[in-house]
Motif scaffolding. Sequence first.
Motif, mmCIF file in Angstrom:
data_model
loop_
_atom_site.group_PDB
_atom_site.id
_atom_site.type_symbol
_atom_site.label_atom_id
_atom_site.label_comp_id
_atom_site.label_asym_id
_atom_site.label_seq_id
_atom_site.Cartn_x
_atom_site.Cartn_y
_atom_site.Cartn_z
ATOM 1 N N ALA A 177 -10.491 17.970 -1.451
ATOM 2 C CA ALA A 177 -11.395 16.998 -0.821
ATOM 3 C C ALA A 177 -10.613 16.014 0.029
ATOM 4 O O ALA A 177 -11.039 15.641 1.129
ATOM 5 C CB ALA A 177 -12.203 16.263 -1.890
ATOM 6 N N ARG A 178 -9.456 15.588 -0.464
ATOM 7 C CA ARG A 178 -8.631 14.644 0.311
ATOM 8 C C ARG A 178 -8.126 15.271 1.602
ATOM 9 O O ARG A 178 -7.982 14.581 2.618
ATOM 10 C CB ARG A 178 -7.458 14.148 -0.547
ATOM 11 N N GLY A 219 -6.318 3.489 9.104
ATOM 12 C CA GLY A 219 -4.945 3.514 8.619
ATOM 13 C C GLY A 219 -4.851 3.188 7.138
ATOM 14 O O GLY A 219 -4.080 3.814 6.398
ATOM 15 N N ALA A 220 -5.641 2.216 6.693
ATOM 16 C CA ALA A 220 -5.631 1.847 5.272
ATOM 17 C C ALA A 220 -6.128 3.011 4.413
ATOM 18 O O ALA A 220 -5.586 3.274 3.327
ATOM 19 C CB ALA A 220 -6.501 0.611 5.052
ATOM 20 N N ASP A 279 -2.458 8.894 0.878
ATOM 21 C CA ASP A 279 -1.063 9.205 0.555
ATOM 22 C C ASP A 279 -0.730 8.783 -0.872
ATOM 23 O O ASP A 279 -0.058 9.516 -1.615
ATOM 24 C CB ASP A 279 -0.121 8.499 1.536
ATOM 25 N N THR A 280 -1.195 7.592 -1.246
ATOM 26 C CA THR A 280 -0.931 7.106 -2.597
ATOM 27 C C THR A 280 -1.589 7.994 -3.644
ATOM 28 O O THR A 280 -0.974 8.361 -4.654
ATOM 29 C CB THR A 280 -1.448 5.657 -2.747
ATOM 30 N N GLU A 288 -2.364 11.063 -3.291
ATOM 31 C CA GLU A 288 -1.698 12.361 -3.281
ATOM 32 C C GLU A 288 -0.441 12.322 -4.148
ATOM 33 O O GLU A 288 -0.150 13.275 -4.880
ATOM 34 C CB GLU A 288 -1.343 12.749 -1.842
ATOM 35 N N THR A 289 0.297 11.234 -4.070
ATOM 36 C CA THR A 289 1.486 11.088 -4.906
ATOM 37 C C THR A 289 1.113 11.052 -6.383
ATOM 38 O O THR A 289 1.745 11.712 -7.227
ATOM 39 C CB THR A 289 2.242 9.803 -4.525
ATOM 40 N N ILE A 290 0.052 10.293 -6.692
ATOM 41 C CA ILE A 290 -0.403 10.206 -8.089
ATOM 42 C C ILE A 290 -0.863 11.569 -8.572
ATOM 43 O O ILE A 290 -0.554 11.991 -9.699
ATOM 44 C CB ILE A 290 -1.528 9.169 -8.209
ATOM 45 N N ALA A 291 -1.587 12.296 -7.722
ATOM 46 C CA ALA A 291 -2.087 13.619 -8.105
ATOM 47 C C ALA A 291 -0.942 14.592 -8.327
ATOM 48 O O ALA A 291 -0.987 15.425 -9.246
ATOM 49 C CB ALA A 291 -3.033 14.145 -7.036
ATOM 50 N N SER A 292 0.102 14.503 -7.505
ATOM 51 C CA SER A 292 1.256 15.390 -7.676
ATOM 52 C C SER A 292 1.934 15.127 -9.021
ATOM 53 O O SER A 292 2.301 16.066 -9.744
ATOM 54 C CB SER A 292 2.250 15.187 -6.535
#
Length: 399
Positions: free
Chosen positions: A65-66, A333-334, A340-341, A343-347
């Motif tokens: 979804a992201r 942009g926000a 991005d944040t 995505e990092t948490i999901a990884s």
Amino acid sequence: MRISTLTIYNQNTTAMNRQQADFMKVGQQIASGKRVVNISDDPQAMAQALNVGQSKAVTQQYTDARIGVRNALGQEESVLNSVSDIYSRAKTLMVQASNGTLSDGDRDAVASEMRGLYESLVGLGNSRDGNGLYLFGGYEDGSAPFIRNPDETVEFVGSTDVREQRIDGDRTMPIGHSANDVFRSVRGGTNYLASAAATNQGSVTYSSVNVINSTDPNYGDTFTIDFGGTAAAPTYSINGGAAVAYTDPTDIQVGGLQIELTGAPEPGDQVTMSPAAAGNTDVFRTFEKAIAALETPSNTPQAGAALRNTLNTVMNEFDNSMDNVLTVRAEVGARLNELDTLETIASNRMLAYEQTLSSLVDLDYVEAASEYSMRMVGLQAAQKAFVDMKDLSLFNMLR
């Protein structure tokens, strides 16, 4: 107790089958790389693994979804960048057109370029995404948000609401912005705009409205300056108040605002100061006003005053539209940063799930290899015992 030959055969066959089943089970574990192949191997671990697997699938759905939201925001950012360039060029042309040395022909040339920018802006407002849907269509993304009227003006017919996508467990994010937010809005913090009535007959002009005291109790109200008296002795009043003698120029301060008027007004002329949000917020109307003013000959003092007033108002409206687009781009942009944040948490979350699954069902190859060898020896021993036992018979003792 007497043990029959059939019993001995059955016992040895059962032992060999059990040893072979254990041997094949270890071989299956080694081939699959999993300690738990069937639920019966470890029911508790398998139940936990199923829950972790379901959590992994949900996390992957949010990741997908992201990706969709990121693609939509990336396309929107590209379009908004082009919109900013158009606003910047339009403001430059308005400054150029404000030069009093330009002839009507020169202003016609400026109007021609403004019309080209206007057409480009309409195209950007009706931009489509990779799926053929209108980028700024909101809920009605299957139809164009802007249409052309018979009089060549542009009308907004789209949705003011935008779709949202769940991008994490408790977070939904709007997919872009509606055309109304981008092309027909101004931010609440924008300043005042002045405008002259279309029926003005005099040559009075105004400068920009300056805020000198935002804490004034009347700040935020609309102020209408009405001109009266006679052509020889003009007066003005604010919001129907007492008439004050008008001199050229006149500096007016009211409600924490300041505006300077120059030129000779006629009785009945009118100038209005209002918050930007209460005036024209449609950038297409701004373009249309600018083009019409540039294409109108300014061969009289009254026409010249109307042109200067319109250009002053248009430039301020372009500034507000630019501020609005910059704010929208900041929001995009926000949102991209938030993606991005997440995505990092999901990884990190997926890595934790993998580690948990590994501890629950993955195979320890060293231990499995040792057990594999042991099961092989056990199977071979059972087979050898059966071979040796099946040759034991009293008939072999008879000579």
